[in-house]
Design a protein around this motif. Sequence first.
Motif, PDB file in Angstrom:
ATOM      1  N   THR A  50       0.695  -1.276   0.054  1.00 25.17           N
ATOM      2  CA  THR A  50       0.162  -0.074  -0.027  1.00 25.17           C
ATOM      3  C   THR A  50       0.751   1.234   0.058  1.00 25.17           C
ATOM      4  OG1 THR A  50      -1.831  -1.160   1.147  1.00 25.17           O
ATOM      5  CG2 THR A  50      -1.610   1.243   1.352  1.00 25.17           C
ATOM      6  N   LYS A  51       1.810   1.246   0.727  1.00 24.63           N
ATOM      7  CA  LYS A  51       2.906   2.294   0.824  1.00 24.63           C
ATOM      8  C   LYS A  51       3.471   2.597  -0.408  1.00 24.63           C
ATOM      9  CE  LYS A  51       6.911   4.322   3.346  1.00 24.63           C
ATOM     10  NZ  LYS A  51       7.848   4.063   4.166  1.00 24.63           N
ATOM     11  N   GLU A  52       3.963   1.535  -1.084  1.00 24.62           N
ATOM     12  CA  GLU A  52       4.958   1.665  -2.317  1.00 24.62           C
ATOM     13  C   GLU A  52       3.894   2.156  -3.317  1.00 24.62           C
ATOM     14  OE1 GLU A  52       6.360  -1.386  -5.455  1.00 24.62           O
ATOM     15  OE2 GLU A  52       6.335  -2.160  -3.583  1.00 24.62           O
ATOM     16  N   VAL A  53       2.588   1.563  -3.635  1.00 30.00           N
ATOM     17  CA  VAL A  53       1.600   1.967  -4.286  1.00 30.00           C
ATOM     18  C   VAL A  53       1.212   3.308  -4.503  1.00 30.00           C
ATOM     19  CG1 VAL A  53      -0.480   1.518  -5.912  1.00 30.00           C
ATOM     20  CG2 VAL A  53       0.927  -0.541  -4.936  1.00 30.00           C
ATOM     21  N   ALA A  54       0.731   3.911  -3.220  1.00 31.81           N
ATOM     22  CA  ALA A  54       0.302   4.981  -2.880  1.00 31.81           C
ATOM     23  C   ALA A  54       1.216   6.339  -3.076  1.00 31.81           C
ATOM     24  CB  ALA A  54      -0.221   5.301  -1.597  1.00 31.81           C
ATOM     25  N   GLU A  55       2.577   5.946  -3.356  1.00 29.39           N
ATOM     26  CA  GLU A  55       3.557   7.015  -3.640  1.00 29.39           C
ATOM     27  C   GLU A  55       3.593   7.314  -4.924  1.00 29.39           C
ATOM     28  OE1 GLU A  55       7.408   5.065  -2.693  1.00 29.39           O
ATOM     29  OE2 GLU A  55       7.117   5.469  -0.348  1.00 29.39           O
ATOM     30  N   ASP A  56       3.090   6.609  -5.786  1.00 31.29           N
ATOM     31  CA  ASP A  56       3.072   7.239  -7.496  1.00 31.29           C
ATOM     32  C   ASP A  56       1.363   7.059  -7.879  1.00 31.29           C
ATOM     33  OD1 ASP A  56       4.799   4.320  -7.863  1.00 31.29           O
ATOM     34  OD2 ASP A  56       2.700   4.298  -8.500  1.00 31.29           O
ATOM     35  N   VAL A  57       0.591   6.481  -7.140  1.00 34.01           N
ATOM     36  CA  VAL A  57      -0.937   6.400  -7.754  1.00 34.01           C
ATOM     37  C   VAL A  57      -1.790   7.066  -6.567  1.00 34.01           C
ATOM     38  CG1 VAL A  57      -2.671   4.971  -8.259  1.00 34.01           C
ATOM     39  CG2 VAL A  57      -0.357   4.242  -8.850  1.00 34.01           C
ATOM     40  N   GLU A  58      -2.733   7.768  -7.062  1.00 36.74           N
ATOM     41  CA  GLU A  58      -3.750   8.517  -6.092  1.00 36.74           C
ATOM     42  C   GLU A  58      -4.740   7.508  -6.211  1.00 36.74           C
ATOM     43  OE1 GLU A  58      -6.758  12.118  -5.892  1.00 36.74           O
ATOM     44  OE2 GLU A  58      -5.199  12.350  -7.601  1.00 36.74           O
ATOM     45  N   LEU A  59      -4.954   6.821  -4.971  1.00 37.37           N
ATOM     46  CA  LEU A  59      -6.058   5.685  -4.764  1.00 37.37           C
ATOM     47  C   LEU A  59      -7.336   6.233  -4.280  1.00 37.37           C
ATOM     48  CD1 LEU A  59      -3.532   3.028  -3.241  1.00 37.37           C
ATOM     49  CD2 LEU A  59      -4.566   3.085  -5.320  1.00 37.37           C
ATOM     50  N   ALA A  60      -8.223   5.517  -4.365  1.00 40.25           N
ATOM     51  CA  ALA A  60      -9.584   6.082  -3.849  1.00 40.25           C
ATOM     52  C   ALA A  60     -10.130   5.063  -2.892  1.00 40.25           C
ATOM     53  CB  ALA A  60     -10.713   5.870  -5.070  1.00 40.25           C
ATOM     54  N   GLY A  61      -9.257   4.062  -2.562  1.00 44.82           N
ATOM     55  CA  GLY A  61      -9.675   2.935  -1.533  1.00 44.82           C
ATOM     56  C   GLY A  61      -8.844   1.573  -1.998  1.00 44.82           C
ATOM     57  N   ILE A  62      -9.064   0.888  -0.796  1.00 43.03           N
ATOM     58  CA  ILE A  62      -8.294  -0.319  -0.860  1.00 43.03           C
ATOM     59  C   ILE A  62      -9.312  -1.740  -0.406  1.00 43.03           C
ATOM     60  CG2 ILE A  62      -6.407  -1.644   0.472  1.00 43.03           C
ATOM     61  CD1 ILE A  62      -5.282   1.071   1.208  1.00 43.03           C
TER      62      ILE A  62
END
Length: 298
Positions: A50-62
């Motif tokens: 989650t930390k890795e992905v959120a660094e370069d993708v704006e997430l709406a949820g998990i």
Amino acid sequence: MTQKYLAFDIGGTTIKYSLIDSDLNLSRHAKVDTKHNVDNHILKTLKEVTKEVAEDVELAGIGVSTAGIVAEDGSIQFAGPTIPNYINTPLKSALIDQSGLPVSVVNDVDAALLGEAYAGNIHSEDIYCVALGTGIGGAHFNQGKLIGGAHGKGNSIGYTMFDPKTGTNYEQRASTLTLESQLQDYNISVIGAFEKAKSNQAPYITIIKDWAMEVAKGLAEIIVLFDPEYMIIGGAVSAQGDYLISLLDDALAVLLPKDFNQTTLKIAEQGNNAQLIGAIVPLLDANNEGSISHESLN
């Protein structure tokens, strides 16, 4: 506006994950070993990814699809021996605390059924899903809701039909893991045995038909109790397609009274993606991007 979600699918041996947008396009597929959940490896992995992905993708949820029974607070209420030290793992609260994002946690068979239904492969008000794998799990979708029981333990069909003489329950007699063990002496895989059974080669045709009969015994119980319009067969063995369906239909014809069964068996169409899609369905609904409501989901 298209939004992106991070979806996980936690099984007994691997954690699969992917990005999924609100149009159900999947990307950035990957998987890692669960490492038998030593030292809370599963939760640590989810947080790291989650930390890795959120660094370069704006997430709406998990969204998280997971083996085991999910409590109302998104923790693991119960898990079998395939994932040690998993009970009470606070999946939802830990990911919310870390990311600040909406999080949904769904039992993996519920997620598979939601994924199939949401993707529009099945149009029905009453669907039952059976996942055949290391264990056997069930999920029931009725009138727009997942029916999970008063304590979230409904559809734990693997634990049914306990036989005191052998000390085994349904999944211990009918899982694909059991089929694998039956084939060990022949040094052949499940896929290989099915290929030989399709050409009526002995002893594989007998072994496969006997296993299908054990599977059908559980399906017959579900049909008698719930009478679903469709029953979806999932798990890796569902790749056997129409051949598997024909074996199960033939067995059901023996197990149930003549003309009793009106349930249509179907193979899951989304394959391994169904759980990933189903994991985010509650989030899509919350954002008014879907139309499925849920009972006993977080």
